[in-house]
Design a protein around this motif. Structure first.
Motif, PDB file in Angstrom:
ATOM      1  N   GLU A 301       0.840  -1.196   0.000  1.00  0.00           N
ATOM      2  CA  GLU A 301       0.000   0.000   0.000  1.00  0.00           C
ATOM      3  C   GLU A 301       0.881   1.254   0.000  1.00  0.00           C
ATOM      4  O   GLU A 301       0.624   2.208  -0.740  1.00  0.00           O
ATOM      5  CB  GLU A 301      -0.909   0.003   1.230  1.00  0.00           C
ATOM      6  N   ASN A 302       1.932   1.251   0.819  1.00  0.00           N
ATOM      7  CA  ASN A 302       2.858   2.384   0.849  1.00  0.00           C
ATOM      8  C   ASN A 302       3.579   2.548  -0.483  1.00  0.00           C
ATOM      9  O   ASN A 302       3.875   3.672  -0.909  1.00  0.00           O
ATOM     10  CB  ASN A 302       3.888   2.188   1.968  1.00  0.00           C
ATOM     11  N   PHE A 303       3.876   1.419  -1.125  1.00  0.00           N
ATOM     12  CA  PHE A 303       4.568   1.463  -2.413  1.00  0.00           C
ATOM     13  C   PHE A 303       3.620   1.778  -3.565  1.00  0.00           C
ATOM     14  O   PHE A 303       4.057   1.903  -4.713  1.00  0.00           O
ATOM     15  CB  PHE A 303       5.258   0.123  -2.690  1.00  0.00           C
ATOM     16  N   GLN A 304       2.318   1.877  -3.275  1.00  0.00           N
ATOM     17  CA  GLN A 304       1.293   2.215  -4.266  1.00  0.00           C
ATOM     18  C   GLN A 304       1.269   1.230  -5.442  1.00  0.00           C
ATOM     19  O   GLN A 304       1.220   1.614  -6.609  1.00  0.00           O
ATOM     20  CB  GLN A 304       1.485   3.647  -4.766  1.00  0.00           C
ATOM     21  N   ILE A 305       1.317  -0.064  -5.095  1.00  0.00           N
ATOM     22  CA  ILE A 305       1.210  -1.109  -6.111  1.00  0.00           C
ATOM     23  C   ILE A 305      -0.265  -1.236  -6.538  1.00  0.00           C
ATOM     24  O   ILE A 305      -1.158  -1.275  -5.682  1.00  0.00           O
ATOM     25  CB  ILE A 305       1.722  -2.454  -5.546  1.00  0.00           C
ATOM     26  N   PRO A 306      -0.541  -1.277  -7.824  1.00  0.00           N
ATOM     27  CA  PRO A 306      -1.929  -1.375  -8.296  1.00  0.00           C
ATOM     28  C   PRO A 306      -2.672  -2.582  -7.705  1.00  0.00           C
ATOM     29  O   PRO A 306      -2.068  -3.621  -7.430  1.00  0.00           O
ATOM     30  CB  PRO A 306      -1.785  -1.512  -9.812  1.00  0.00           C
ATOM     31  N   THR A 307      -3.972  -2.435  -7.545  1.00  0.00           N
ATOM     32  CA  THR A 307      -4.801  -3.464  -6.914  1.00  0.00           C
ATOM     33  C   THR A 307      -4.729  -4.796  -7.670  1.00  0.00           C
ATOM     34  O   THR A 307      -4.750  -5.872  -7.064  1.00  0.00           O
ATOM     35  CB  THR A 307      -6.263  -2.994  -6.843  1.00  0.00           C
ATOM     36  N   LYS A 308      -4.671  -4.741  -9.006  1.00  0.00           N
ATOM     37  CA  LYS A 308      -4.680  -5.989  -9.780  1.00  0.00           C
ATOM     38  C   LYS A 308      -3.480  -6.866  -9.448  1.00  0.00           C
ATOM     39  O   LYS A 308      -3.579  -8.100  -9.420  1.00  0.00           O
ATOM     40  CB  LYS A 308      -4.720  -5.686 -11.279  1.00  0.00           C
ATOM     41  N   TRP A 309      -2.318  -6.236  -9.135  1.00  0.00           N
ATOM     42  CA  TRP A 309      -1.135  -7.036  -8.803  1.00  0.00           C
ATOM     43  C   TRP A 309      -1.235  -7.580  -7.381  1.00  0.00           C
ATOM     44  O   TRP A 309      -0.803  -8.701  -7.113  1.00  0.00           O
ATOM     45  CB  TRP A 309       0.134  -6.206  -8.966  1.00  0.00           C
ATOM     46  N   LYS A 310      -1.817  -6.785  -6.476  1.00  0.00           N
ATOM     47  CA  LYS A 310      -2.001  -7.287  -5.110  1.00  0.00           C
ATOM     48  C   LYS A 310      -2.995  -8.450  -5.101  1.00  0.00           C
ATOM     49  O   LYS A 310      -2.821  -9.434  -4.361  1.00  0.00           O
ATOM     50  CB  LYS A 310      -2.493  -6.155  -4.203  1.00  0.00           C
ATOM     51  N   THR A 311      -4.026  -8.356  -5.952  1.00  0.00           N
ATOM     52  CA  THR A 311      -4.993  -9.458  -6.059  1.00  0.00           C
ATOM     53  C   THR A 311      -4.325 -10.712  -6.605  1.00  0.00           C
ATOM     54  O   THR A 311      -4.567 -11.827  -6.126  1.00  0.00           O
ATOM     55  CB  THR A 311      -6.164  -9.046  -6.976  1.00  0.00           C
ATOM     56  N   ALA A 312      -3.465 -10.535  -7.604  1.00  0.00           N
ATOM     57  CA  ALA A 312      -2.752 -11.683  -8.183  1.00  0.00           C
ATOM     58  C   ALA A 312      -1.806 -12.312  -7.163  1.00  0.00           C
ATOM     59  O   ALA A 312      -1.660 -13.542  -7.108  1.00  0.00           O
ATOM     60  CB  ALA A 312      -1.977 -11.233  -9.425  1.00  0.00           C
ATOM     61  N   LEU A 313      -1.183 -11.484  -6.330  1.00  0.00           N
ATOM     62  CA  LEU A 313      -0.258 -12.006  -5.314  1.00  0.00           C
ATOM     63  C   LEU A 313      -0.990 -12.859  -4.284  1.00  0.00           C
ATOM     64  O   LEU A 313      -0.438 -13.831  -3.755  1.00  0.00           O
ATOM     65  CB  LEU A 313       0.463 -10.852  -4.622  1.00  0.00           C
ATOM     66  N   LYS A 314      -2.239 -12.516  -3.995  1.00  0.00           N
ATOM     67  CA  LYS A 314      -2.999 -13.262  -2.995  1.00  0.00           C
ATOM     68  C   LYS A 314      -3.385 -14.656  -3.473  1.00  0.00           C
ATOM     69  O   LYS A 314      -3.836 -15.482  -2.676  1.00  0.00           O
ATOM     70  CB  LYS A 314      -4.241 -12.468  -2.591  1.00  0.00           C
ATOM     71  N   LEU A 315      -3.218 -14.917  -4.754  1.00  0.00           N
ATOM     72  CA  LEU A 315      -3.447 -16.264  -5.284  1.00  0.00           C
ATOM     73  C   LEU A 315      -2.227 -17.156  -5.097  1.00  0.00           C
ATOM     74  O   LEU A 315      -2.312 -18.376  -5.278  1.00  0.00           O
ATOM     75  CB  LEU A 315      -3.811 -16.187  -6.772  1.00  0.00           C
ATOM     76  N   LEU A 335       2.922 -13.595 -12.578  1.00  0.00           N
ATOM     77  CA  LEU A 335       2.823 -12.159 -12.805  1.00  0.00           C
ATOM     78  C   LEU A 335       3.831 -11.752 -13.881  1.00  0.00           C
ATOM     79  O   LEU A 335       4.684 -10.884 -13.694  1.00  0.00           O
ATOM     80  CB  LEU A 335       3.082 -11.375 -11.506  1.00  0.00           C
ATOM     81  N   ALA A 336       3.741 -12.416 -15.010  1.00  0.00           N
ATOM     82  CA  ALA A 336       4.747 -12.274 -16.064  1.00  0.00           C
ATOM     83  C   ALA A 336       4.813 -10.857 -16.628  1.00  0.00           C
ATOM     84  O   ALA A 336       5.870 -10.417 -17.094  1.00  0.00           O
ATOM     85  CB  ALA A 336       4.463 -13.269 -17.184  1.00  0.00           C
ATOM     86  N   LYS A 337       3.700 -10.126 -16.606  1.00  0.00           N
ATOM     87  CA  LYS A 337       3.673  -8.788 -17.201  1.00  0.00           C
ATOM     88  C   LYS A 337       3.974  -7.684 -16.193  1.00  0.00           C
ATOM     89  O   LYS A 337       3.780  -6.502 -16.473  1.00  0.00           O
ATOM     90  CB  LYS A 337       2.305  -8.540 -17.838  1.00  0.00           C
ATOM     91  N   LEU A 338       4.453  -8.076 -15.049  1.00  0.00           N
ATOM     92  CA  LEU A 338       4.776  -7.112 -13.995  1.00  0.00           C
ATOM     93  C   LEU A 338       5.940  -6.223 -14.431  1.00  0.00           C
ATOM     94  O   LEU A 338       6.953  -6.721 -14.936  1.00  0.00           O
ATOM     95  CB  LEU A 338       5.144  -7.871 -12.720  1.00  0.00           C
ATOM     96  N   GLY A 339       5.824  -4.910 -14.249  1.00  0.00           N
ATOM     97  CA  GLY A 339       6.919  -3.992 -14.584  1.00  0.00           C
ATOM     98  C   GLY A 339       8.101  -4.157 -13.648  1.00  0.00           C
ATOM     99  O   GLY A 339       7.955  -4.626 -12.509  1.00  0.00           O
ATOM    100  N   SER A 340       9.275  -3.744 -14.098  1.00  0.00           N
ATOM    101  CA  SER A 340      10.498  -3.971 -13.319  1.00  0.00           C
ATOM    102  C   SER A 340      10.473  -3.225 -11.983  1.00  0.00           C
ATOM    103  O   SER A 340      10.875  -3.779 -10.943  1.00  0.00           O
ATOM    104  CB  SER A 340      11.726  -3.546 -14.128  1.00  0.00           C
ATOM    105  N   GLN A 341       9.990  -1.984 -11.981  1.00  0.00           N
ATOM    106  CA  GLN A 341       9.961  -1.221 -10.739  1.00  0.00           C
ATOM    107  C   GLN A 341       8.946  -1.804  -9.755  1.00  0.00           C
ATOM    108  O   GLN A 341       9.232  -1.933  -8.557  1.00  0.00           O
ATOM    109  CB  GLN A 341       9.625   0.246 -11.020  1.00  0.00           C
ATOM    110  N   GLN A 342       7.774  -2.194 -10.258  1.00  0.00           N
ATOM    111  CA  GLN A 342       6.771  -2.802  -9.392  1.00  0.00           C
ATOM    112  C   GLN A 342       7.250  -4.153  -8.869  1.00  0.00           C
ATOM    113  O   GLN A 342       6.994  -4.506  -7.716  1.00  0.00           O
ATOM    114  CB  GLN A 342       5.449  -2.957 -10.163  1.00  0.00           C
ATOM    115  N   ARG A 343       7.965  -4.878  -9.701  1.00  0.00           N
ATOM    116  CA  ARG A 343       8.519  -6.168  -9.281  1.00  0.00           C
ATOM    117  C   ARG A 343       9.493  -5.963  -8.122  1.00  0.00           C
ATOM    118  O   ARG A 343       9.460  -6.701  -7.134  1.00  0.00           O
ATOM    119  CB  ARG A 343       9.215  -6.820 -10.469  1.00  0.00           C
ATOM    120  N   THR A 344      10.358  -4.948  -8.243  1.00  0.00           N
ATOM    121  CA  THR A 344      11.318  -4.667  -7.182  1.00  0.00           C
ATOM    122  C   THR A 344      10.610  -4.320  -5.878  1.00  0.00           C
ATOM    123  O   THR A 344      10.994  -4.787  -4.801  1.00  0.00           O
ATOM    124  CB  THR A 344      12.243  -3.503  -7.601  1.00  0.00           C
ATOM    125  N   ARG A 345       9.545  -3.508  -5.968  1.00  0.00           N
ATOM    126  CA  ARG A 345       8.819  -3.120  -4.759  1.00  0.00           C
ATOM    127  C   ARG A 345       8.149  -4.327  -4.106  1.00  0.00           C
ATOM    128  O   ARG A 345       8.119  -4.440  -2.880  1.00  0.00           O
ATOM    129  CB  ARG A 345       7.767  -2.062  -5.100  1.00  0.00           C
TER     130      ARG A 345
END
Length: 560
Positions: A301-315, A335-345
């Motif tokens: 939440e602090n890193f402002q990761i989009p909801t769709k990626w957080k939903t995918a992580l919960k699977l 999460l193959a289409k995850l961007g590099s910066q979001q992946r790092t976070r």
């Protein structure tokens, strides 16, 4: 330019320096003048920046043509100096009382000196002795030819018995030389070349290769004690200092991390300086492990990761510990289409979450550090360095006289407030804390009319909780000087010996520089410590034990 034009220009600058907007009665006129003066400051800053960039391009052009660039001569004019120290402003003068050094000197032998009897008058009376302590040292070789007794051959056992060397006498050199070499290299900052010259001068024959191996290789016991020091140091208080400085390993840029408190100092060198590297440092360099739990999602939440990626992580598997390789495989798969910066976070969040839930290594509650982004969100709270915050204001170089005065007045108020915080630490109470909170907002929320100063003050206000955490925990330091000074020590080491060439050498530097700093903080001679460990005498207890014993006597965690 004619003399008349030059005179006109000078008078224009002089007029500019005498303008004081606060003295203009008309509100709209005063506001207009303030805008124009700030525009002048902005243009002056841009001109300065463009000149610097132009000079860099000229220097690079000259370098490519095989010529030399402009020499780097430090300015000595006010406003142009790069010295942003605040020693004079923030320190209160203290009375210095010189004590006797004789109390700490160890007496090795006593010698009575008699006055020649034939030179004394007949009625001279004995009045006792006047004591004079003279310090000296004896440097001489102690080369031993050991004759190890051979016992007879035992047919039943099938071996011949041979007497063992005394403890500490492994290899070609005794514990005295080993302790001296390690002490002079790491504690005295001598280079290996100078060490070889010194040893040769006192009659010791040793090769450069053996000396290098002695300083770097087979240091497992010292590495283990360093790890014990780190663990006990973290246990000794809920807060720790943290800083970073550059390093070179085999010609490649690395980062040396410093973690310390009043009882210990630890150096750990990493390939990068990012947040994941700091997470590893806080766990003594262990390989990263990761977990998806509630803390991880709070961090996302602090890193402002989009909801769709957080939903995918919960699977993915929750509350399960992964290695870094395993976690990356999961991300690649699901999460193959995850961007590099979001992946790092996401990796950072999972690594921080594991750090806080693991129980094998002490967890830091509060970091005392600067506001570098890689230090944020690692711990429950951060205490920012007031000295570092003050440097931001010292870097302002106003051109207009009224802005210079505004900055000077603000800096006086800044350091007065800093001294009030120091006084609060000595005798904290709720009433003073509320008063200091109010004064903080008054100091940093008041407009000065100097736009760059007001913008800098606005940025300080955004860090109010990290700067004022001392009001809740008065045992916390107001600055990060211990870590910065420890980092400077490693910089001096690097300036003398330039760099390490291997990771093994880097690890040895980290290990012994940590032990040098820690023994000195504990009031132990580094030379005596090294000699005790190499000789296996056992006179000096483990440093970890001493740290925990002394932590009971220091008020490091009064309010946690």
């Amino acid at each position: 330019m004619t003399q008349k034009q030059d005179s006109s220009k000078k008078s224009g600058e002089e007029i500019l320096q005498t303008i004081e907007p606060k003295g203009i009665a008309d509100e709209s006129m005063r506001r207009t003048v303030e805008i124009l003066l700030n525009l002048i400051e902005q243009l002056q800053a841009e001109v300065k920046e463009l000149r610097a960039e132009n000079q860099q391009l000229k220097d690079e052009n000259n370098r490519l043509k095989g010529e030399l660039g402009q020499p780097d001569i430090k300015a000595n004019k006010k406003g142009l100096s790069s010295n942003h120290s605040s020693e004079k402003e923030r320190k209160n003068p203290k009375k210095h009382s010189k004590g006797s050094k004789n109390e700490t000197i160890k007496i090795d032998r006593k010698q009575i000196l008699e006055y020649p009897q034939d030179k004394l008058p007949a009625d001279a009376e004995f009045k006792g002795y006047q004591e004079v302590i003279v310090q000296d040292i004896i440097l001489k070789t102690d080369n031993v030819l050991f004759q190890k007794e051979k016992s007879g051959y035992s047919p039943s056992v099938g071996k011949t018995y041979l007497a063992e060397l005394p403890r500490g006498y492994e290899g070609e050199f005794g514990p005295g030389i080993k302790a001296l070499v390690i002490s002079l290299y790491y504690g005295g900052n001598l280079t290996q070349g100078k060490l070889l010259e010194f040893l040769e001068d006192i009659g010791i024959s040793i090769s450069a290769g053996y000396l290098s191996n002695l300083l770097i290789k087979n240091q497992t016991e010292f590495e283990s004690e360093k790890s014990e020091v780190y663990a006990s140091g973290l246990e000794s208080s809920q807060w720790q200092h943290l800083d970073q400085t550059g390093a070179r390993v085999g010609g490649v840029n690395y980062t040396t991390n410093v973690v310390c408190n009043p009882l210990y100092t630890i150096y750990l060198t990493t390939a990068k300086k990012d947040r994941l590297s700091v997470v590893k440092v806080l766990q003594n360099g262990r390989e990263l492990e990761l977990i998806l739990n509630q803390l991880a999602y709070n961090l996302l939440e602090n890193f402002q990761i989009p909801t769709k990626w957080k939903t995918a992580l919960k699977l993915l598997p929750q509350e399960t510990v992964f290695t870094e390789a395993e976690f990356n495989t999961l991300l690649d798969t699901y999460l193959a289409k995850l961007g590099s910066q979001q992946r790092t976070r996401i990796i950072e969040a999972a690594a921080i979450a594991f750090y806080h839930q693991q129980t094998d290594w002490p967890v830091v509650q509060t970091l005392v550090c600067d506001d570098a982004p890689q230090f944020k969100l690692l711990t429950d709270s951060i205490a920012l360095c007031w000295i570092h915050e003050g440097r931001h204001y010292k870097k302002l170089t106003p051109y207009v006289a009224c802005h210079q005065q505004a900055l000077d007045d603000f800096l006086d108020d800044f350091w007065d407030y800093y001294r009030d915080l120091l006084a609060y630490k000595d005798s904290p109470n709720q009433q003073t804390a509320e008063k200091l909170r109010s004064e903080f907002w008054k100091l940093f929320d008041t407009k000065s009319g100097y736009q760059q100063l007001d913008e800098r003050k606005r940025l300080t206000l955004l860090k109010s909780s990290e700067l004022l955490i001392v009001l809740e925990h008065p045992e916390l330091p107001l600055h990060n000087n211990p870590a910065e000074l420890a980092a400077r020590t490693m910089v001096q080491r690097r300036n003398i010996s330039y760099a390490t060439q291997t990771l093994e050498g880097t690890k040895a530097w980290d290990t012994f520089m940590s032990l040098v700093a820690t023994t000195r903080q504990l009031g132990i001679s580094f030379f005596e410590y090294i000699r005790d460990r190499i000789s296996q005498l056992g006179h000096i207890p483990s440093l970890a034990t001493i740290i925990l014993e002394q932590s009971v006597l220091l008020p490091l965690d009064l309010s946690y």
